[in-house]
Design a protein around this motif. Structure first.
Motif, mmCIF file in Angstrom:
data_model
loop_
_atom_site.group_PDB
_atom_site.id
_atom_site.type_symbol
_atom_site.label_atom_id
_atom_site.label_comp_id
_atom_site.label_asym_id
_atom_site.label_seq_id
_atom_site.Cartn_x
_atom_site.Cartn_y
_atom_site.Cartn_z
ATOM 1 N N VAL A 68 0.853 -1.186 0.000
ATOM 2 C CA VAL A 68 0.000 0.000 0.000
ATOM 3 C C VAL A 68 0.891 1.239 0.000
ATOM 4 O O VAL A 68 1.735 1.406 0.881
ATOM 5 N N SER A 69 0.695 2.087 -0.988
ATOM 6 C CA SER A 69 1.451 3.334 -1.088
ATOM 7 C C SER A 69 0.510 4.503 -0.810
ATOM 8 O O SER A 69 -0.277 4.906 -1.668
ATOM 9 N N ASP A 70 0.569 5.013 0.414
ATOM 10 C CA ASP A 70 -0.302 6.109 0.846
ATOM 11 C C ASP A 70 0.449 7.434 0.682
ATOM 12 O O ASP A 70 1.283 7.793 1.498
ATOM 13 N N PHE B 285 3.391 -8.649 -8.095
ATOM 14 C CA PHE B 285 3.442 -7.484 -7.209
ATOM 15 C C PHE B 285 2.117 -6.732 -7.328
ATOM 16 O O PHE B 285 1.829 -6.152 -8.380
ATOM 17 N N ALA B 286 1.308 -6.769 -6.281
ATOM 18 C CA ALA B 286 0.033 -6.052 -6.259
ATOM 19 C C ALA B 286 0.202 -4.780 -5.438
ATOM 20 O O ALA B 286 0.771 -4.810 -4.350
ATOM 21 N N LYS B 287 -0.298 -3.667 -5.977
ATOM 22 C CA LYS B 287 -0.047 -2.390 -5.313
ATOM 23 C C LYS B 287 -1.309 -1.534 -5.254
ATOM 24 O O LYS B 287 -1.977 -1.318 -6.268
ATOM 25 N N VAL B 288 -1.610 -1.075 -4.060
ATOM 26 C CA VAL B 288 -2.693 -0.116 -3.806
ATOM 27 C C VAL B 288 -2.026 1.253 -3.661
ATOM 28 O O VAL B 288 -1.237 1.467 -2.742
ATOM 29 N N THR B 289 -2.332 2.162 -4.565
ATOM 30 C CA THR B 289 -1.676 3.468 -4.567
ATOM 31 C C THR B 289 -2.703 4.590 -4.567
ATOM 32 O O THR B 289 -3.691 4.534 -5.305
ATOM 33 N N ALA B 290 -2.463 5.593 -3.750
ATOM 34 C CA ALA B 290 -3.316 6.789 -3.753
ATOM 35 C C ALA B 290 -2.440 8.016 -3.563
ATOM 36 O O ALA B 290 -1.540 8.030 -2.717
ATOM 37 N N PHE B 291 -2.699 9.036 -4.366
ATOM 38 C CA PHE B 291 -1.960 10.285 -4.283
ATOM 39 C C PHE B 291 -2.957 11.437 -4.245
ATOM 40 O O PHE B 291 -3.871 11.509 -5.071
ATOM 41 N N GLY B 292 -2.821 12.334 -3.260
ATOM 42 C CA GLY B 292 -3.761 13.441 -3.207
ATOM 43 C C GLY B 292 -3.500 14.404 -2.072
ATOM 44 O O GLY B 292 -2.588 14.216 -1.257
ATOM 45 N N VAL C 256 -8.115 13.130 -4.770
ATOM 46 C CA VAL C 256 -7.246 11.959 -4.672
ATOM 47 C C VAL C 256 -7.320 11.122 -5.949
ATOM 48 O O VAL C 256 -8.407 10.830 -6.451
ATOM 49 N N SER C 257 -6.150 10.741 -6.447
ATOM 50 C CA SER C 257 -6.046 9.819 -7.575
ATOM 51 C C SER C 257 -5.734 8.431 -7.023
ATOM 52 O O SER C 257 -4.797 8.269 -6.232
ATOM 53 N N ALA C 258 -6.506 7.431 -7.424
ATOM 54 C CA ALA C 258 -6.361 6.078 -6.890
ATOM 55 C C ALA C 258 -6.011 5.090 -8.001
ATOM 56 O O ALA C 258 -6.491 5.211 -9.137
#
Length: 202
Positions: free
Chosen positions: A39-41, A83-90, A99-101
Motif C-alpha cells: 500500500v502506497s499512501d 506485485f500487487a499495489k494499492v496506490t493513492a496520491f492526493g 485523490v487519484s487512486a
C-alpha cells in the motif's frame, strides 16, 4: 502494452515451433500463484485515513479465493509471484480533498534478442502491468468511503478474472505441466543468507 503479450509453454524452442502452446493474454492473470501486496499512501491533509483497513480487506479477498499474500519480500517476482499495489496520491485544495487512486498487479518480463547474422545476444527485462484500475475522487471531508469501495471493486475484478482464467482449457493444461510449487516462495532474507553461506565456503 501487455494486451499483446502472449506467454508460451516451451516444448521445443521459443521460436514458435510445432508443439508450443501460446496462451492468450487473458491467461496472464490465471497463472498467478502468489501475490506480494503493498500500500502506497501518498495522501496528505487527512484525506485518506483508513489505508490499513483497505490493505487488510484486499488481502482477505486474495486469500479467500486461494491466492496467498506473502508477508515478506520475495527473492524473485515472476508471472506466478506478482506485485500487487494499492496506490493513492492526493491532497486538500480549497477545502476539498482530491485523490487519484490506482490498483495494479505487475510482473517482470524477460526478453532475449539474438541476431541471426552475428549470433550476438541482447537481454532486456522490464515490469509489465498484468491488471490495472484507476480513478479520481473528491470530497469535502475525506475520501475514505470512496477509496474503500473503489479498491474493493478493483480487487474483486482481479480475483474474478483469475477465477475465470483458471477455468479455461489453456490454463488447466498449463497447471498440469507446471503445478503450483510446494511451500512458499523463497524470501529475500533467505536468498541473502544462502549467498552469504556460499561466500563463507570460499
Amino acid at each position: 502494452m501487455l494486451g499483446a503479450l502472449s506467454l508460451s509453454l516451451i516444448s521445443g524452442s521459443a521460436s514458435g515451433e510445432q508443439g508450443d502452446t501460446f496462451l492468450p493474454s487473458q491467461a496472464r492473470v490465471g497463472i498467478v500463484d502468489f501475490a506480494y501486496l503493498e500500500v502506497s499512501d501518498q495522501v496528505s491533509d487527512n484525506c485518506w485515513t483508513n489505508s490499513d483497513t483497505i490493505r487488510a480487506k484486499s488481502r482477505l479477498s486474495f486469500e479467500r479465493e486461494g491466492i496467498p499474500v506473502l508477508g515478506y519480500d520475495p527473492a524473485f517476482f515472476g508471472t506466478r509471484v506478482v506485485f500487487a499495489k494499492v496506490t493513492a496520491f492526493g491532497f486538500r485544495t480549497s477545502g476539498v480533498c482530491a485523490v487519484s487512486a490506482r490498483f495494479s498487479v505487475s510482473a517482470p518480463v524477460d526478453n532475449r534478442w539474438v541476431s541471426s547474422e552475428t549470433g550476438e545476444g541482447y537481454y532486456l527485462d522490464y515490469w509489465a502491468t498484468v491488471f490495472e484500475r484507476n480513478s479520481i475522487f473528491s470530497n469535502g471531508t475525506n475520501v475514505n468511503q470512496q477509496l474503500a469501495e473503489f479498491y474493493e471493486a478493483a480487487v474483486s475484478d482481479f480475483v474474478s478474472d483469475w477465477i475465470s482464467a483458471n477455468r479455461t482449457e489453456e490454463v488447466r493444461r498449463f497447471r498440469q505441466n507446471f503445478p503450483k510449487q510446494d511451500g512458499m516462495p523463497m524470501s529475500q532474507e533467505e536468498l541473502d543468507a544462502w549467498i552469504a553461506s556460499l561466500a563463507g565456503q570460499e
